[in-house]
Design a protein around this motif. Structure first.
Motif, PDB file in Angstrom:
ATOM      1  N   ALA A   1       0.785  -1.813  -0.200  1.00 17.20           N
ATOM      2  CA  ALA A   1       0.256   0.129   0.036  1.00 17.20           C
ATOM      3  C   ALA A   1       0.399   1.850   0.162  1.00 17.20           C
ATOM      4  O   ALA A   1       0.419   2.225  -0.590  1.00 17.20           O
ATOM      5  N   LEU A   2       1.902   1.363   0.433  1.00 15.82           N
ATOM      6  CA  LEU A   2       3.328   2.760   0.743  1.00 15.82           C
ATOM      7  C   LEU A   2       3.672   2.663  -0.952  1.00 15.82           C
ATOM      8  O   LEU A   2       4.025   3.621  -0.730  1.00 15.82           O
TER       9      LEU A   2
ATOM     10  N   GLY B   1      -0.425   1.528  -3.479  1.00 18.01           N
ATOM     11  CA  GLY B   1      -1.777   2.491  -3.447  1.00 18.01           C
ATOM     12  C   GLY B   1      -2.594   1.050  -2.830  1.00 18.01           C
ATOM     13  O   GLY B   1      -2.399   0.088  -2.679  1.00 18.01           O
TER      14      GLY B   1
ATOM     15  N   LYS C   1      -3.055   4.940   1.120  1.00 20.59           N
ATOM     16  CA  LYS C   1      -3.021   4.699   0.067  1.00 20.59           C
ATOM     17  C   LYS C   1      -2.374   6.427  -0.091  1.00 20.59           C
ATOM     18  O   LYS C   1      -1.640   7.147  -1.487  1.00 20.59           O
TER      19      LYS C   1
ATOM     20  N   SER D   1       0.947   6.502  -0.337  1.00 24.60           N
ATOM     21  CA  SER D   1       2.495   5.752  -1.736  1.00 24.60           C
ATOM     22  C   SER D   1       2.423   6.493  -2.705  1.00 24.60           C
ATOM     23  O   SER D   1       2.817   7.300  -2.796  1.00 24.60           O
TER      24      SER D   1
ATOM     25  N   LYS E   1       2.440   5.880  -7.910  1.00 19.89           N
ATOM     26  CA  LYS E   1       0.412   5.747  -8.518  1.00 19.89           C
ATOM     27  C   LYS E   1      -0.303   6.411  -9.772  1.00 19.89           C
ATOM     28  O   LYS E   1       1.233   6.939 -10.656  1.00 19.89           O
TER      29      LYS E   1
END
Lengths: 290, 286
Positions: B108-109, B112, B230, B233, B236
């Motif tokens: 997620a980091l 996202g 997210k 993140s 992306k």
């Protein structure tokens, strides 16, 4: 008289001979069945249900049986009372290995099970974290002030109820419940609490301490057998009326009661029905087909 | 495919810089020349790659995923595998699966909600059901703004069950057994709480037959957790200031959203949809 005497003697001899031959043949057949010829049931499918507590032992036993017989075992292991309820309702299976003698008797009396044999017995122990830091030596120690007790009274029977029955029989239930730091719904989580040291002591079946994820990670302290509640101790195995291939079902039951499969049960913390201790329990608890 | 009328290479809006090799320029709608054609080809391959990725993850995580819904004895599935008595579940067999949860915050980091669009077997099922749904809900209105809050409510519910209720076991576990027979027995003997939980989940997934991706967009607690993380993140799918709000990206999005907005899973389906070339993937240019 002589003729009669001789005739009687001859008949007696022939009967004895026939009887001996029959016993020998039956023994031979039993031996042959117990050591089923490799691939005796190629491509056949056998549906087996058992109490979930047997699963860790029955899975490897099933693998051996499949290799030996050529049959495939479709195995379901779950809470025996639930499976029994299903079987007493509309569900079917071919072999059923259940816990609690009364369940096997009900299935027999309802005509859904053709016969059963004693399979094994369970036993209960106290478990403590490695090194037993609270120095638990006897069941009475669970009642001492300051001892952190972990129980799972809401776990599906016998996980919770049996432990409480042991404490009740020992006359220390109320005192022990005051020491309870966890009253969970899952025996396996109880084991985590003990292994991590969150609790000092719990009561579980010996078989639980032999589950690979727990084995060797805690200390085990015995509980006197007199305190065990009798109903959950007994496991039986029987052939159901819905067995499609009776010879296969019989052969499977014979295998599970053979020394090889019984040894697997013993490794997993059960008392095999074929052992000296098992035979004593068979007599004591009256585990006889009716 | 969008109109590919050539203007000028120089007129192409800012292109996303790929960190992963998968990034494509948002300008492909007006692309020209070899570089842009290559970008078009990459963009065309992206949905195929995504489906292949989802199928691969279905093969790897599928059994665990479906056991979680139908056979997991705990109310919140997937997170108590170390205590689970269901011997045949992959989450129980391989501690690797339980450990996979630790990778989710990392993913997620990094990217996202990409797990939802590229890896989740439940997401794949939801998207396949969505193909049949008459209502795609690819609009911006009060419902599509408010309904995604359902994922946060579901997350709060899961946290409550986990922390306040102590993650109770809600069914009689079928420790081993063939899938459908065991599922049938599970339903036959489960407790009320488990039946309610499973009924709610199945109903919400089934609603995806009416409103596309209902579960993933409006109900998934994992998606809700991803939504929170997210925003931090590293990479992306983003939109630049060139965006004129034409909503062409919204029209192609299975999740009925736009880049960076709620429910965007970084799936990349919109990468070649923008006539302004305002969509890119990677680090958002500051």
């Amino acid at each position: 008289m002589d003729d009669a005497h001789h005739g009687h003697g001859r008949r007696h001899f022939l009967k004895k001979l026939a009887g001996t031959a029959a016993v020998t043949m039956a023994g031979g057949l039993a031996t042959m069945t117990a050591h089923a010829q490799p691939g005796a049931f190629p491509g056949k499918l056998l549906q087996v249900w058992s109490c979930g507590g047997l699963a860790e032992a029955m899975n490897p036993a099933n693998e051996i049986y499949e290799q030996r017989s050529g049959a495939r075992v479709s195995y379901t292991g779950a809470f025996a009372a639930a499976l029994g309820k299903s079987l007493l309702g509309g569900s079917t299976t071919e072999v059923f290995a259940g816990r609690v003698l009364d369940l096997a008797r009900k299935l027999r009396h309802s005509g859904k099970m053709l016969y059963f044999k004693p399979l094994c017995f369970t036993s209960y122990v106290m478990v403590t974290p490695r090194g037993n830091p609270a120095k638990i030596a006897s069941i009475e120690d669970m009642a001492k002030p300051g001892i952190k007790v972990v129980l799972a009274p809401e776990a599906s029977p016998p996980g919770g109820a049996a432990a409480l029955a042991v404490l009740k029989k020992a006359g220390i239930q109320d005192a022990v419940m005051k020491n309870c730091v966890t009253q969970g719904s899952c025996v396996q989580r109880t084991m985590d609490d003990i292994i991590s040291g969150h609790g000092d002591v719990s009561i579980v079946e010996l078989r639980v301490t032999r589950i690979p994820q727990f084995e060797g990670k805690m200390d085990v302290v015995e509980i006197p057998e007199a305190l065990f509640p009798p109903p959950p101790l007994t496991f039986t195995i029987g052939v159901m009326k819905d067995a499609k291939d009776r010879a296969l079902a019989d052969d499977y039951v014979t295998f599970m009661t053979s020394p090889e499969a019984q040894a697997l049960l013993e490794q997993r913390g059960f008392i095999p029905a074929s052992s000296d201790k098992g035979r004593t329990l068979v007599e004591k608890l009256g585990v006889k087909d009716a | 495919m969008p109109d590919r009328a050539c203007t000028s290479c120089d007129s192409s809006p800012a292109k996303a810089v790929s960190a992963t090799g998968l990034a494509v320029s948002g300008s492909v709608g007006r692309a020209c020349g070899g570089r842009e054609a290559s970008a078009v080809a990459r963009a065309g391959r992206l949905p195929l790659l995504r489906r292949l990725s989802q199928l691969a993850m279905l093969a790897g995580l599928g059994q665990w995923s479906f056991y979680g819904i139908f056979r997991c004895p705990f109310i919140v599935p997937y997170v108590s595998c170390q205590n689970c008595p269901v011997l045949t579940c992959h989450g129980r067999i391989l501690s690797l699966f339980w450990g996979a949860w630790l990778l989710l915050p990392v993913s997620a980091l990094l990217v996202g909600r990409a797990y939802c669009g590229w890896a989740c077997p439940g997401g794949l099922v939801s998207q396949m059901l969505g193909k049949l749904a008459p209502v795609k809900a690819r609009v911006r209105n009060a419902f599509t703004r408010i309904a995604p809050l359902g994922a946060y409510l579901a997350l709060i519910g899961c946290l409550y069950v986990w922390f306040a209720m102590g993650q109770p076991r809600g069914n009689i576990p079928i420790r081993t057994g063939e899938f459908f027979g065991a599922v049938s027995l599970t339903f036959e003997h489960a407790g009320l709480l488990w039946l309610v939980r499973t009924g709610i989940v199945l109903t919400l997934v089934a609603l995806g037959l009416g409103v596309a991706n209902f579960w993933c967009r409006f109900a998934c607690p994992t998606g809700g957790a991803f939504e929170i993380v997210k925003r931090f993140s590293l990479f992306k799918v983003y939109k630049t200031e060139a965006c004129n709000g034409c909503d062409k990206c919204l029209k192609v999005c299975e999740m009925g959203t736009r880049p960076e907005e709620t429910a965007c899973t970084n799936c990349g389906d919109c990468l070649d949809s923008c006539p302004q070339g305002a969509i890119g993937f990677g680090r958002k240019p500051s």
